[in-house]
Design a protein around this motif. Structure first.
Motif, PDB file in Angstrom:
ATOM      1  N   ASN A 117       0.214  -2.584   5.330  1.00  9.95           N
ATOM      2  CA  ASN A 117      -0.872  -3.185   4.314  1.00  9.95           C
ATOM      3  C   ASN A 117      -0.241  -3.340   3.000  1.00  9.95           C
ATOM      4  O   ASN A 117       0.554  -2.864   2.588  1.00  9.95           O
ATOM      5  CB  ASN A 117      -1.945  -2.068   4.278  1.00  9.95           C
ATOM      6  N   PHE A 119      -1.901  -5.537  -1.043  1.00  3.41           N
ATOM      7  CA  PHE A 119      -2.889  -6.005  -1.632  1.00  3.41           C
ATOM      8  C   PHE A 119      -2.329  -7.333  -2.326  1.00  3.41           C
ATOM      9  O   PHE A 119      -1.197  -7.567  -2.689  1.00  3.41           O
ATOM     10  CB  PHE A 119      -3.403  -5.052  -2.651  1.00  3.41           C
ATOM     11  N   ARG A 128      -7.753  -5.162   1.612  1.00  2.00           N
ATOM     12  CA  ARG A 128      -6.459  -4.830   2.212  1.00  2.00           C
ATOM     13  C   ARG A 128      -5.940  -6.143   3.063  1.00  2.00           C
ATOM     14  O   ARG A 128      -6.764  -6.947   3.755  1.00  2.00           O
ATOM     15  CB  ARG A 128      -6.437  -3.746   2.961  1.00  2.00           C
ATOM     16  N   ASP A 133      -2.162   6.306  -5.703  1.00  2.00           N
ATOM     17  CA  ASP A 133      -2.113   5.134  -4.630  1.00  2.00           C
ATOM     18  C   ASP A 133      -2.050   3.800  -5.060  1.00  2.00           C
ATOM     19  O   ASP A 133      -2.346   3.868  -6.521  1.00  2.00           O
ATOM     20  CB  ASP A 133      -3.147   5.259  -3.623  1.00  2.00           C
ATOM     21  N   GLU A 142       0.834  -1.273   0.124  1.00  2.00           N
ATOM     22  CA  GLU A 142       0.120  -0.053   0.100  1.00  2.00           C
ATOM     23  C   GLU A 142       0.864   1.277   0.168  1.00  2.00           C
ATOM     24  O   GLU A 142       1.936   1.271   0.791  1.00  2.00           O
ATOM     25  CB  GLU A 142      -0.865  -0.175   1.151  1.00  2.00           C
TER      26      GLU A 142
END
Length: 415
Positions: A376, A378, A364, A318, A301
């Protein structure tokens, strides 16, 4: 100011031709800069000193050179000069970061400020003839200076390829798997160049894999690195289908964007054109990969400014928005051949749960490392569809990841 001491050893010829000289049309200017390279190498003194900045002078080039330990002490606030600057100067750490990032060509005022804060005197390196003052010459000097220094990059994308179970292999198997991974990286690079995507990749060994990054920076450079990553994974998957035994590695991969320091490798007693990276981005990648499953792709993240490179203003991206950008540019790879079959389409996405309207959420994952720190990430998937062949499906599906999560309650990676 304290007396300037540089213990200059006898110069030994650099093993590699300095970058940027071939762009100079005048061979006399090339000789001029080769002379500058020799002098920089002497004052570099086997890595004891860093060349931080330069400025054209009437008789040559003025340079700012300081011992590496003095720069470290100033940046950490331990140097007497670190807190002695007048009002208006950046804090010590921020000043060093500013000094190590961006263009190393200073104005006279910047050079005066930097020498005052670091407590060193600038040196003038005489050259055989005056500088030509061209943009090509300035860029060549810039590359020479950075070769004998350290650079700080605020936002760089880096991918980490890690071989699963590498430590359990015998030495011959380790060699063959590293060679196979290297071949996949080379194949991915070649395919991107074949699509006229001019990329400048670098790699650094981790022992059981490689860090890969693009020497260029910005949104397009970072996107190209992500495409490079899934093309390398696709080549690895095809090699698995073709090869038997343990000659092809099982991989897990992580991708992140963050800050890092870059420095050139030394070969013998000379810096090379090859560099290494270390910093927040590599630390995050290493922590993520510790908890990645075999075959999994993790994306950290992040939210960082990236320059589109088309004249538009720098904007924040992001991980989710970046993935949308990456998906939108994948049309460039349609028609690319993988194992003799043309690619019809590629889809890359971050996984999550299905919604009633047919869309998907993005889930997440919280990763807790051995030090108790959380971050975090993904879970990413890449689906490559080829004409006349079965699709190449990279990554782990979200439902499988949730099943694994239930089986390992208390593990480091969880939703």
């Amino acid at each position: 100011m304290p007396e300037r001491i540089i213990d200059a050893k006898t110069w030994s010829r650099p093993l590699q031709r300095p970058a940027g000289l071939d762009s100079l049309p005048d061979f006399r200017q090339r000789g001029n800069l080769l002379d500058l390279d020799r002098q920089l190498h002497t004052h570099w003194n086997l890595g004891q000193n860093l060349v931080l900045a330069w400025l054209p002078a009437s008789t040559g080039v003025q340079v700012l050179i300081a011992p590496h330990y003095a720069v470290a002490a100033y940046g950490s606030g331990e140097s007497p000069q670190a807190n002695a600057g007048p009002d208006g100067y950046l804090p010590a750490h921020e000043f060093i970061m500013h000094l190590l990032s961006g263009n190393r060509r200073f104005s006279e005022r910047q050079m005066q400020n930097a020498t005052r804060l670091l407590g060193v005197e600038p040196l003038t390196l005489p050259l055989r003839q005056r500088l030509a003052g061209t943009a090509e010459e300035a860029e060549a000097i810039e590359q020479l200076v950075k070769r004998y220094s350290i650079s700080y990059v605020r936002n760089r994308a880096v991918a980490l390829f890690d071989i699963v179970g590498f430590g359990l292999l015998n030495p011959f198997e380790q060699m063959t798997q590293l060679n196979s991974l290297s071949c996949s990286l080379n194949a991915a690079h070649s395919r991107l160049l074949g699509r006229r995507m001019m990329v400048d990749f670098a790699r650094s060994s981790t022992g059981d894999g490689f860090y890969i990054w693009n020497r260029d920076v910005g949104l397009q450079a970072n996107t190209n690195l992500y495409h490079f990553m899934h093309l390398a994974l696709a080549d690895n998957a095809i090699a698995h289908q073709k090869a038997g035994g343990r000659g092809v590695p099982l991989l897990r991969t992580s991708f992140h964007v963050g800050s890092c320091y870059e420095f050139n490798h030394a070969e013998g007693l000379n810096p090379t054109v090859y560099c290494d990276v270390v910093g927040d981005v590599t630390i995050e990648l290493a922590r993520m990969i510790e908890h990645a499953q075999p075959g999994q792709i993790l994306v950290g993240e992040f939210r960082v400014p990236m320059a589109p490179g088309n004249g538009k203003a720098i904007d924040d991206f992001d991980a989710i928005r970046f993935m949308d950008q990456a998906q939108g540019s994948l049309v460039q790879l349609n028609g690319l051949e993988l194992s003799g079959e043309a690619v019809e389409s590629i889809k890359c996405y971050l996984t999550g749960e299905a919604c009633a309207d047919g869309t998907f959420t993005v889930r997440r994952l919280a990763i807790e490392d051995k030090h108790g720190r959380c971050r975090n990430a993904f879970n990413a998937k890449v689906n490559i569809h080829r004409r006349g062949a079965s699709p190449i499906l990279l990554g782990i599906e979200d439902r499988l990841l949730k099943s694994l999560d239930r089986q390992r309650t208390g593990a480091g990676l969880h939703a």
